[in-house]
Every structure is written in C-alpha cells, then in structure tokens.
Design a protein around this motif. Structure first.
Motif, PDB file in Angstrom:
ATOM      1  N   UNK A  48      53.914  34.787  -9.447  1.00 17.55           N
ATOM      2  CA  UNK A  48      55.088  35.022  -9.150  1.00 17.55           C
ATOM      3  C   UNK A  48      56.084  34.378  -8.085  1.00 17.55           C
ATOM      4  N   UNK A  49      55.172  34.144  -6.942  1.00 12.83           N
ATOM      5  CA  UNK A  49      55.526  33.737  -5.828  1.00 12.83           C
ATOM      6  C   UNK A  49      56.259  32.107  -5.943  1.00 12.83           C
ATOM      7  N   UNK A  50      57.126  31.931  -4.953  1.00 16.30           N
ATOM      8  CA  UNK A  50      57.370  30.386  -5.017  1.00 16.30           C
ATOM      9  C   UNK A  50      56.313  29.485  -4.824  1.00 16.30           C
ATOM     10  N   UNK A  51      56.507  28.168  -5.421  1.00 16.51           N
ATOM     11  CA  UNK A  51      55.395  27.214  -5.307  1.00 16.51           C
ATOM     12  C   UNK A  51      55.731  26.316  -4.012  1.00 16.51           C
ATOM     13  N   UNK A  52      57.294  26.145  -3.852  1.00 20.87           N
ATOM     14  CA  UNK A  52      57.469  25.029  -3.013  1.00 20.87           C
ATOM     15  C   UNK A  52      58.662  25.468  -2.205  1.00 20.87           C
ATOM     16  N   UNK A  53      59.183  25.118  -1.093  1.00 26.39           N
ATOM     17  CA  UNK A  53      60.414  25.405  -0.496  1.00 26.39           C
ATOM     18  C   UNK A  53      61.156  24.164  -0.105  1.00 26.39           C
ATOM     19  N   UNK A  54      62.577  24.249  -0.430  1.00 24.65           N
ATOM     20  CA  UNK A  54      63.516  23.244   0.005  1.00 24.65           C
ATOM     21  C   UNK A  54      64.250  23.593   1.207  1.00 24.65           C
ATOM     22  N   UNK A  91      52.718  26.504   1.074  1.00 25.61           N
ATOM     23  CA  UNK A  91      53.635  25.931   0.230  1.00 25.61           C
ATOM     24  C   UNK A  91      53.989  24.596   0.347  1.00 25.61           C
ATOM     25  N   UNK A  92      54.335  23.969  -0.805  1.00 23.26           N
ATOM     26  CA  UNK A  92      54.702  22.537  -0.471  1.00 23.26           C
ATOM     27  C   UNK A  92      56.058  22.782   0.082  1.00 23.26           C
ATOM     28  N   UNK A  93      56.621  21.473   0.592  1.00 28.41           N
ATOM     29  CA  UNK A  93      57.961  21.342   1.265  1.00 28.41           C
ATOM     30  C   UNK A  93      58.781  20.126   0.875  1.00 28.41           C
ATOM     31  N   UNK A  94      59.917  20.480   0.686  1.00 29.82           N
ATOM     32  CA  UNK A  94      61.060  19.051   0.389  1.00 29.82           C
ATOM     33  C   UNK A  94      61.853  19.553   1.701  1.00 29.82           C
ATOM     34  N   UNK A  95      62.457  18.411   2.252  1.00 31.70           N
ATOM     35  CA  UNK A  95      63.312  18.528   3.318  1.00 31.70           C
ATOM     36  C   UNK A  95      64.414  17.547   3.299  1.00 31.70           C
ATOM     37  N   UNK A  96      65.831  17.696   3.387  1.00 31.21           N
ATOM     38  CA  UNK A  96      66.557  16.700   3.219  1.00 31.21           C
ATOM     39  C   UNK A  96      66.485  15.916   4.688  1.00 31.21           C
ATOM     40  N   UNK A  97      66.774  14.650   4.339  1.00 29.79           N
ATOM     41  CA  UNK A  97      66.708  13.568   5.587  1.00 29.79           C
ATOM     42  C   UNK A  97      67.718  14.005   6.757  1.00 29.79           C
ATOM     43  N   UNK A  98      67.573  13.503   7.741  1.00 30.50           N
ATOM     44  CA  UNK A  98      66.369  13.055   8.292  1.00 30.50           C
ATOM     45  C   UNK A  98      65.547  13.874   8.448  1.00 30.50           C
ATOM     46  N   UNK A  99      63.979  13.506   8.660  1.00 35.30           N
ATOM     47  CA  UNK A  99      62.961  14.385   8.860  1.00 35.30           C
ATOM     48  C   UNK A  99      63.001  15.592   9.801  1.00 35.30           C
ATOM     49  N   UNK A 146      46.373  17.539   7.203  1.00 29.65           N
ATOM     50  CA  UNK A 146      45.445  18.547   7.300  1.00 29.65           C
ATOM     51  C   UNK A 146      45.341  19.480   6.021  1.00 29.65           C
ATOM     52  N   UNK A 147      46.487  19.736   5.569  1.00 28.79           N
ATOM     53  CA  UNK A 147      46.639  20.524   4.565  1.00 28.79           C
ATOM     54  C   UNK A 147      46.522  20.035   3.101  1.00 28.79           C
ATOM     55  N   UNK A 148      46.814  18.703   3.078  1.00 29.72           N
ATOM     56  CA  UNK A 148      46.833  18.057   1.551  1.00 29.72           C
ATOM     57  C   UNK A 148      48.008  18.558   0.794  1.00 29.72           C
ATOM     58  N   UNK A 149      48.939  19.235   1.432  1.00 26.78           N
ATOM     59  CA  UNK A 149      50.064  19.666   0.714  1.00 26.78           C
ATOM     60  C   UNK A 149      51.166  18.422   0.711  1.00 26.78           C
ATOM     61  N   UNK A 150      52.190  18.755  -0.176  1.00 21.33           N
ATOM     62  CA  UNK A 150      53.208  17.700  -0.477  1.00 21.33           C
ATOM     63  C   UNK A 150      54.343  17.986   0.552  1.00 21.33           C
ATOM     64  N   UNK A 151      54.697  16.772   1.415  1.00 22.24           N
ATOM     65  CA  UNK A 151      55.979  17.003   2.063  1.00 22.24           C
ATOM     66  C   UNK A 151      56.958  16.013   1.505  1.00 22.24           C
TER      67      UNK A 151
END
Lengths: 295, 295, 295, 295
Positions: free
Chosen positions: C79-85, C105-113, C129-134
């Motif tokens: 149920x929980x979220x997979x990633x956060x924007x 949680x994987x992460x999407x960030x609007x630019x600039x980082x 370190x985590x192997x997660x996607x950013x």
C-alpha cells in the motif's frame, strides 16, 4: 459534497488498436477520469490481456459490450461506470451507443458518429429522449489556440467574415495500398463494410468540416465536391477530394482533404478572413494562432 | 562577333505607375538589356518627365506608341529598339502589341495577355506568321526553386502525379473599396472597361494557373468554379474565388485566388503530390523548395 | 507475476503551486503511476484541500513530509508509496530527499538538484550507498526529437563534432520585478534564501547545460561566463548571461540563458555541428529535428 | 540641371571572381549607376575579356589600376569615372583606395576595409583630408527590415536595451579544406598573405559586428573571445569563434561567427532585447522583422 472521479468504461481500444490509447491518455492526464471496465476487443483473449495491461481486475474485463452493460448495471451506483467510450470501427458505433443510452450511460464516440445517417438520427432522438450526453471527439477544436480563434471571431475582431479555407492533408499513411498487408488499421478504414462508403471524407474530412463550422459559428449550406480514389483497387468512395463551400451569412470557402498526399504527416489547417483581418491555425504548430490585420 | 546589349522600348511604366519599374529593374540587373526609348504615359508630360528620369535623350521619348514605332523604324538598325515591353492596363495590350509585331519588333506583355480572348487569338496568329517572340511575364515561374520543382517532377521524382493545390491570396490591397480614393492602380484594375470582366482571377488567378501548368507540365482540362465579389459596389466578376481542377493524366486539384484575404501580403503557393512524394513552394519564402517523401 | 502501478507520494505541489501539476500530469498520462499520498504545502490547510482535490483519502494527506515518511513506513508494503516526488523551492530539496532515501524510498527532484553543492554531494553518496534511484527532471531530454538527435550523433552521422550552441531565452516572465507583487512564484525564485545565489543560470541555464551534454555525450570542461542582473534590486547573481564552453574532444560552444529577453516565451534551442553535418532542435517546434548535411 | 548617371570604375571583379558580379548587379538595378571602366584582374587577358563581357569599349579596359587612374584623369570630367569599386582580396584594398582618393575619386571597398589596422587608419586620415566618400559594403544593414529595426530601437519602442545576440553561421563553404582544390575563392580567403590573420572573424564576423552596432546605435566596448581553427592545416587565426560583448549603456551580448557550421547556408541573424520588447531579424527570411512585446 464529496467529489469523485468519473468512471469510464471502454468498447474497443485493445492493445492492438490505435485510437483507444489516445482516448485513455486524454482521459487520464488531468486526473478527473478513471478507467473501471471495458470490452477491449471482439477477441476475448485480447480483451482480457488488454484489460490486465490497463490494471483492471478480471471481473471488470468483459467478453462483449452486451455483457458489460448488463453486469455494470448490477453493480452499486457508486462503483459502476458513469460513461462508455466507443472506439471501434464505424460499423460498430451505433449498437453499443444505443444500448448504453438505453441503460442510462453517457456515451463518447470517436468520429464519424455512425455508419449511416439513419443510425445517427436514431441516436440523436434517443439523446433528446433521455437527456444523456453523447460526445463526438472532434478533437482539433480542443486546442487552446482554436478556442481562442473562435472567441476572437465571435467577438468581431475579424469583422464581417468572407472566406474559410480548411484542409486536412495526410500522406504517408494511405498513399499506397497498405490495407493489403494486414496488421494495420488501414484494413477496416478502406473496407466499405466496416467504415461505410465515405473514405477520406468520412475519416478526416469530418474533422475539417467540424473545425470550419466550430470556429466560425456558421453552418455549411451548400457543397460542390469532386472526390477521387487514386489508389487502385481501393473500394471506398474517395481517398481524397475537395469541396467548394457556401456557408451562412454569405461566407464561401474551400474544404480539401486527402489521405494520399505523399509525404505529408497530419496537416490540418484553417484560415478565416473577414473584412478587418484574417487568422490561421495549423495543427503542426498547434500553439500558435496567427492573426493578420488589414490596411 | 561583337556582342551587344538588347535595346528595349517601353509602352507605359511612367513614374506614376506600378509594374513598369519592376520590368526595368529586372531588365537592368544582369546588364544585358538597356532602355533606349519609350512612351511612358498617355499624358505626354508624364511620358517626357519619366523618360528623362530614366536618363533617355528627349528624341527617344515619345508622346504615343504609334509615334514611337514609326520613328524607331526610321533609325539605323543598330540604334533602334529590338523589342518593346508593354506595361499598360489590359485594355491597351493588344493594339501596341499588334503594331509592334507588324513592324518586326519582339514583344513583352505583362499578364494577362489581352482584354479579350479574340485579341489573344489574333496575336497568336500574328506571332506564328512573323516568327517573332511574344513573351508574357508569368514571373513566378522564374524563381530558381520553381524551375527546380519543374525539373524534379519531369524527372519522375514524385512518381505518378495525383494532386495539385495552388493558391494566391492577397489581402491588404483590395480588401476595401480603395478604387474610390484615386491615386492608386486599383482604379483600372476594378473597372471592367480597362481590366475586362475578370477581376481577381484575371489579375492573379492567371499566375496561379500558369504556375500549376508550368511546374507539372500538364494542361487543365476542366474547371468548376465559384466566384464572388465581396466588396460592395465593385463591378468586376470577382474579387476572389476557387476552382476544382481536372488536369491531364488524371491529376485533380484546387486553385484558390483572392484579393480580399485581409492581412495577407502576396502569398502565392503551390503544392504537388505524386505517388512517391510531394513538393511545396511559397513565394513568401521563395528560395526554399520543400520535398517530402512517402513511406 | 501481477503488474502493479507505481505509487507516488509528493512533497510540495499544492493547488497554489506551479510545477507540481506538471509532474502529476506527466505521471498520470500513460497510466503506470498513481498518486497515493502527499504533503502538498507547508500550510497544512492548503496541503489538505489540495490532497482532496487530487482525490486522496484524508489519512494519506500529511501536514509535514516528516510525518509522511513516518506514517507511510507503517503501511503494508503493497500500500505504501514507492517513490516521492519533491517539487518545492530549491532550499527544501535536500532534507526530504535525504530522509526519503534513508527510509528506502526512491526520489524524483525537480532541478536544480539542491541549494548547495555540498548538499548535492551528500545525496550522491547516499544514492550510491543505498542503490536507490534519484531522478532529476531535466525534461527537455525527454522529447523524442531530442533522443533522436542524441542517437544520430552517437551513430556518427554528424561526423567529428565541432560546435555546440545552446540557448534558453525566456522573457515575459522575469523581465520586470514581478517578485514584488506577490501571488506568483517569482518570489522564491529571485530570493537567494530560497533559490540559492544562482538566478537564471541555476533555474534554466541548468536545462541548457544538461541538453548540451546529454545530446553530445560530452562533458563541459571549461567555462568563461559573463553574468548580469538587469532588473534593478534583484538579489540573485544573474537574470541572464552567456558562457563560452570548451567540451571534451575539442568541441567548443556557447551557452546563453536569460529570463529577461522581453517578449520571448520559453525558447530553448540546441544546435550541434560536426564535420559531416549539423542538427537543430527548438522546444517551440518540438516534434521537428532539422538535419543539415555538408557539401 | 541635367541629371546624370554615376560613372563607376572597378578594380577586380573579373568573370572568374565572386563578389564583383554582386556589386555590379546592385549598382545596375535601379538605373542610377553605369560601369564605364575597369581593371578586372591582375591577369590582363582576363581583365580584357571580362570588360568586353560587360560591354565596355576596349580603351576603357585597363591592365592595371595604376593605368586606370592615370588614363581616367586625362578624360574630360563628364566622361571619366566618378568613383571606383574595389573588389579584390583584402591585401589589395589599401593601395588602389589610397591612389583613388589622392586623384579625387570616391571609393567603395568590399569589407573588411584593409589588410591591417595601420592601413585603415591611413585611409581614414586621407578621407578626412579630402572630403571624399569611402564606403564599406556592410550590406546586411541595407535590408529594409534592418533599417526598420534600427528606427524602432532609436524611437524607443524596445525601451532600455539589455541584450544583443548576433550570429553568422556559414557551413558548406569552408567546412572542409577546399582551399587545396583551387578554382575557388577559398584560396585567398584562408591564406594569411592575402586575407590577413583574421579568418572567419575578418571575413564574416565583421558583418555581424557591424549589424549589432548599426541597429542598436551602440559601440562595443569590451570583447572576450574564444577563436578556433577546426579544419586541419588551415593557417588563419580562426574558422569560427564566439565573443562575449559589453557595449555602451550597459548592454551585453554575444557574437558568434563560423564558416564551418556544416550544412548551414548563409545564416546571419540578430536579436535585440530591451525592457519593453525584443526584435529578431534573419537574413534567410529577410523581409520579416519579428517584434515581441513584454507582459
């Protein structure tokens, strides 16, 4: 009152089809509509695999639209679909649409409305009787620049209208007899049994016609047309043609549509001239509306 | 053998006129033609002052074209004009042209050829009899990109031709009834006594027509047209209209021309489609020829 | 294995914000992502009303991102979220991103980082370190024509690369000091405390930079820049500027970016030239990729 | 007083040369200038055959410019040339120009002015001393749309100026080392002994520079440039480069010029932005001036 998303069912639009995906994308992008059920193909296996691909639970994926309407009616109101989108070959627009209206569902149909004029008139009658919505997706009128064009004309910016030139030139698509190859949707579109006698004019001429009437707010009164079929062996009435138009309020114009303009992509374009100015819109540069003023 | 510049005389084209200056500029720019004489106006004073402005000696500036042809004949061959350019209203194309041909001078006439079909046929006969050149300035066929288009079609690059769309939309120019203001050349162009009955179609439709036939190498066989006059009180047959065309070898098309497309400048544009590809040329971007190939 | 939609949470992007709506639209349109939770504003009331507008149940609308990460962790995995924007002003990119990564949680960030280089380096370390996607949304590289450009260059079609010209000219937007009016997002974008010192270059120069490196596959090695602030009183380092670039493999170029090019809309444009040919792409005509070949 | 045509002599511009023909065409087209004499090549045979091709009598075709100035001086004032047009490689601009000025002839020189700065300053001094005209053909400033741009900026329509972007990208032309092939004018243009050290910047950067200063009415005060030579073995300083500009009144900008942008034709383009609006002009669509207004 609690807002809720509109619940959409779909007839046609399996993973092997063309226009259904576009309807779904348009429905999803502003987050007000969700797909809740569908019969996505006359082939139950394709319907089933498509529905799963669209994240539907198995009990909302149906083998026929008749079954879909029946089963959806049995669901609680807050679960059942609110409207159905019909994205099948022209031949199968009328029956599911009529069935949906009779059961109280709103209807969206991809243009052209039906296979025959008689069918269209029957649907019109049923819509008037039920008060339900029947929407035809003349999508080019949905562009912001087209709505802007309509508003400026209605506001009198171009002055008294004189001329309307509208054209829809496609090319790569039906320029050769690709309907013989199979594996594409040229087959049903060039088969009078599935598409009707009107070829190009029924398929894309309708878009041009609607655009001209929509933007000017004027009806076409008289038409003088020359239709041709260039691709040998093709059975529909035309794969392109042109018409001289006489519209309300003395406006005259030209409508050109063809699907054999080799090399063109999807070039729908409108120009309107009045005694104060003119405007131009092209789908290939769809965010631009060009206005030109007189002396 | 010693090369020499060609010697041009001119009928019309005074300093108060429009198209004569363009003929002179075109004649001068590559240095093979010189202006040696002219009768530049029905008004002898304007003829005289214009001729001086063009650096002619007084004895080569004439009060009438009749005088011009007579006097030039009396000059030694190496001095007299070689050809005459006629840039008068349509009504006065035939007489000076016929007179020139009869005296052995080649002739250039601005389009349209004559006031009536009968006149045109008589000139044709005289040309065939004398072997002299009579040139009509359908200038749009002179663009390099147009010649390239013609060559590519002739070379079969577009395959078997199908469609020709040609249009000529002007606007700012005759969109209002400026012929009443005087001081412009809208007067004679909208007066049936000087221009003939054909309004826009005679004036610019001829260019579109020639362009379509020139580039494709095909003649128009049948026409179905709808002509209108929008500007109230205007006496010519049309200030714009459209035609469905049937050409040789089964090619069909549309010709649109109007001088009341408010806001347009001088937009002549041609598209030709065959079964292998299509091409497009626009005078507003005249160095570009767009070719599009099929799948 | 049963496919499922990806579950997205959001930080920022309330109904009073700009870029969040675009992220949601992009996420929804192909039906692979659903919004399941969010903290849409620092103002809990706006967060709540926004979440309801996006059809979320109340218990998945949070008052703070800290609360969101905590509560979501307590939900069953399916149920929980997979990633956060994360679509907040630059100042608040780092903390929620780091917190999300730490909780898996994987992460999407609007630019600039991030707000500072230090923050960016810390995130980089955590990602490794985590192997997660950013993911950073340098969206212009997502256009099909841009991907086509990259592929053609990688395939050697342009030959050995020589020049890269990239520009991003905006205008109507920050051409006057609209940050003083309030009610728009010029406020935080021109405030060094929320956006960082880099003004235009940080905001849109980053897009141009990324586009140049992405399409060519080459890193910029040296920069010589001239930055200016034209709008009086504006506190960031620049509202526009230009840089001479030296890139890998001897390629040189120019990067121009400005937000005060009055009258421009959102004109990002790239040209690349090699010894065999050149290409051009403009976001204002984004489906077209122009290729030009040499001699 | 009797008007007369201006009498032009020419140095260079034989039938084997490039730019001379363009000067002649420009001189002839409005009928105010006639070619009366010339020394069209260092090769007397080419000079003679060229002069005859241009319809000159033999005694006005000279073997050297020294001879030309001498002999023309001996002719009656009303026959001799009024001015000389110098269309030779840069190395041979100074001497004939100085000689002409000393003998009282006005001078037209194709840009760049001279081979070295010293030579240019000497000519400037001589012009001030004699009061004669020395014209440099920065021809792009002659387009009506460019003059319109200048007038609108001078009239304040764009408000206080901020940015100037000017570029001149050529390509097919010097993109490969065609100077080795002979039979073209790449030879002298890439030879420091005939063209000077400045390659592309001297040849076409000068046009861009002039256009920027001409249209804005502002001088460039500071330049930061990065020049490169990409074509191996080429001896001039650059075959392209870019400069950051600082101009009067706080205006900043970028000048880009290259002759190796493979695939480009002759793309000179100017944009100017002020606090009220911006404008754009491109030589490839030279009759159009685009104006954009701010919010």
């Amino acid at each position: 009152m609690k807002r809720k998303k509109l619940k959409m069912g779909m007839v046609g639009g399996g993973s092997d089809a063309f226009i259904g995906a576009i309807h779904r994308r348009a429905a999803f992008m502003d987050n007000y509509i969700e797909l809740v059920c569908g019969c996505f193909s006359v082939n139950p296996e394709i319907s089933r695999s498509s529905g799963r691909e669209y994240f539907l639970p198995d009990h909302r994926i149906y083998d026929s639209y008749q079954e879909m309407f029946e089963k959806e009616m049995e669901l609680p109101v807050e679960e059942r679909m609110d409207f159905v989108t019909i994205v099948t070959p022209n031949k199968w627009h009328f029956e599911p649409a009529m069935m949906a209206l009779e059961r109280g569902f709103h209807v969206v149909i991809d243009k052209p409305m039906t296979f025959s004029l008689e069918e269209a008139l029957k649907l019109k009658e049923k819509v008037e009787e039920t008060g339900l919505v029947l929407a035809l997706t003349h999508v080019y009128s949905g562009y912001p620049a087209v709505k802007e064009a309509k508003a400026r004309i209605a506001g009198g910016e171009l002055g008294k209208l004189r001329k309307v030139y509208v054209e829809y030139t496609q090319g790569g698509w039906l320029s050769q007899r690709i309907e013989l190859q199979g594996g594409n949707n040229a087959g049903w579109r060039t088969n009078p049994k599935t598409t009707g006698k009107a070829g190009c004019m029924g398929d894309i001429g309708t878009h041009a016609w609607h655009l001209a009437e929509y933007v000017t707010g004027l009806k076409v009164l008289e038409v003088c047309a020359d239709l041709q079929t260039y691709v040998e062996g093709r059975l529909v009435d035309d794969d392109g043609g042109a018409s001289l138009l006489r519209m309300e309020k003395g406006v005259t114009g030209v409508l050109m549509a063809t699907q054999i303009a080799t090399g063109e992509a999807n070039n729908i374009r409108l120009r309107v001239y009045g005694d104060k100015g003119g405007l131009e819109w092209r789908q290939m540069d769809s965010n631009r509306l060009t206005l030109r003023w007189g002396g």
